[in-house]
Design an enzyme around this catalytic site. Sequence first.
Site, short mmCIF file in Angstrom:
data_model
loop_
_atom_site.label_atom_id
_atom_site.label_comp_id
_atom_site.label_asym_id
_atom_site.label_seq_id
_atom_site.Cartn_x
_atom_site.Cartn_y
_atom_site.Cartn_z
N ASP A 6 0.82 -1.21 0.00
CA ASP A 6 0.00 0.00 0.00
C ASP A 6 0.85 1.26 0.00
O ASP A 6 2.07 1.21 0.19
CB ASP A 6 -0.92 0.01 1.22
CG ASP A 6 -2.00 -1.06 1.15
OD1 ASP A 6 -2.34 -1.48 0.02
OD2 ASP A 6 -2.49 -1.49 2.21
N TYR A 23 6.53 -9.87 6.89
CA TYR A 23 6.46 -8.43 7.06
C TYR A 23 7.03 -8.06 8.43
O TYR A 23 6.90 -8.83 9.39
CB TYR A 23 5.02 -7.93 6.99
CG TYR A 23 4.49 -7.73 5.58
CD1 TYR A 23 4.58 -6.49 4.95
CD2 TYR A 23 3.88 -8.78 4.90
CE1 TYR A 23 4.07 -6.30 3.68
CE2 TYR A 23 3.37 -8.60 3.63
CZ TYR A 23 3.47 -7.35 3.02
OH TYR A 23 2.98 -7.16 1.75
#
Length: 269
Positions: free
Chosen positions: A55, A111
């Site tokens: 994003d 992540y």
Amino acid sequence: MRVALKIAYVGTGYHGSQIQSDVATIEGELFNALKELDIIDDPKTASFQSSGRTDAGVHARGQVVAFNTDKPNLSIPRVINSKLPNSIWAWAHAEVPYDFDPRRDANSRVYRYIMSGEQYDISRIRSASKILAGEHDFSNFCSKDEDKSTVRDVKRIDVRVSGALTKIDIEANSFLWNMVRKIVTALTMVGSLIRDEAWLKQMLEPESYEEGLEPAQSYGLTLMEVKYPMPIQWVYDSYSLRRASEKVQEYLVRHRVMAEVMQELVPKD
């Protein structure tokens, strides 16, 4: 030949990784570089694919992309980086089979979220993170896409303290939109005593309990690694890695100065 690249980038200032019209994106910059070097003519004809989208404002160390080209001699990091902005760089490449799909062939992604940890009870965060491990319906931890299943397998969540910062590593088979950032929000709510573990368990039962969560800020999130079950013979580019280190040092100096500048902007009594 089909070539895969490992890409790193500072996501600040980009509207995510996936190409969009009229806004700056990671793929947009990468396509421009590949076209200018005549490595590919068009992303579609070159079967360009990435391991997944990030994003706006999210960073990456180990994003993986792949494309077909008849210019393998140019499809190496140090050449491609010559046409990329300082905030994006390739650092490894590999020859892969023509059917290699960096998204579908991956078996997990990792992540890392970095945040200030001084205001949280880290032991509570660590305990809560164990509840989220395993296969669950993460409908309450994502921005929903009606066409996708919301069941994911979280393989591990590691929480560690580094000075005044807390680093949370999350590995899963794949992630839903905003899933990592909403998991971080939930863990910090438990770590700040706003919620408890009973609430967190409820959140994993979306058929009987629904609650929306605001995702944590994007600037703390980095895609660290994409893992594959098959061996990929990555060739690491030492020159590109050295140049990346120099770029990062420039960022560090700038942000240290900016941190001091921000302190000076508040008048003292």
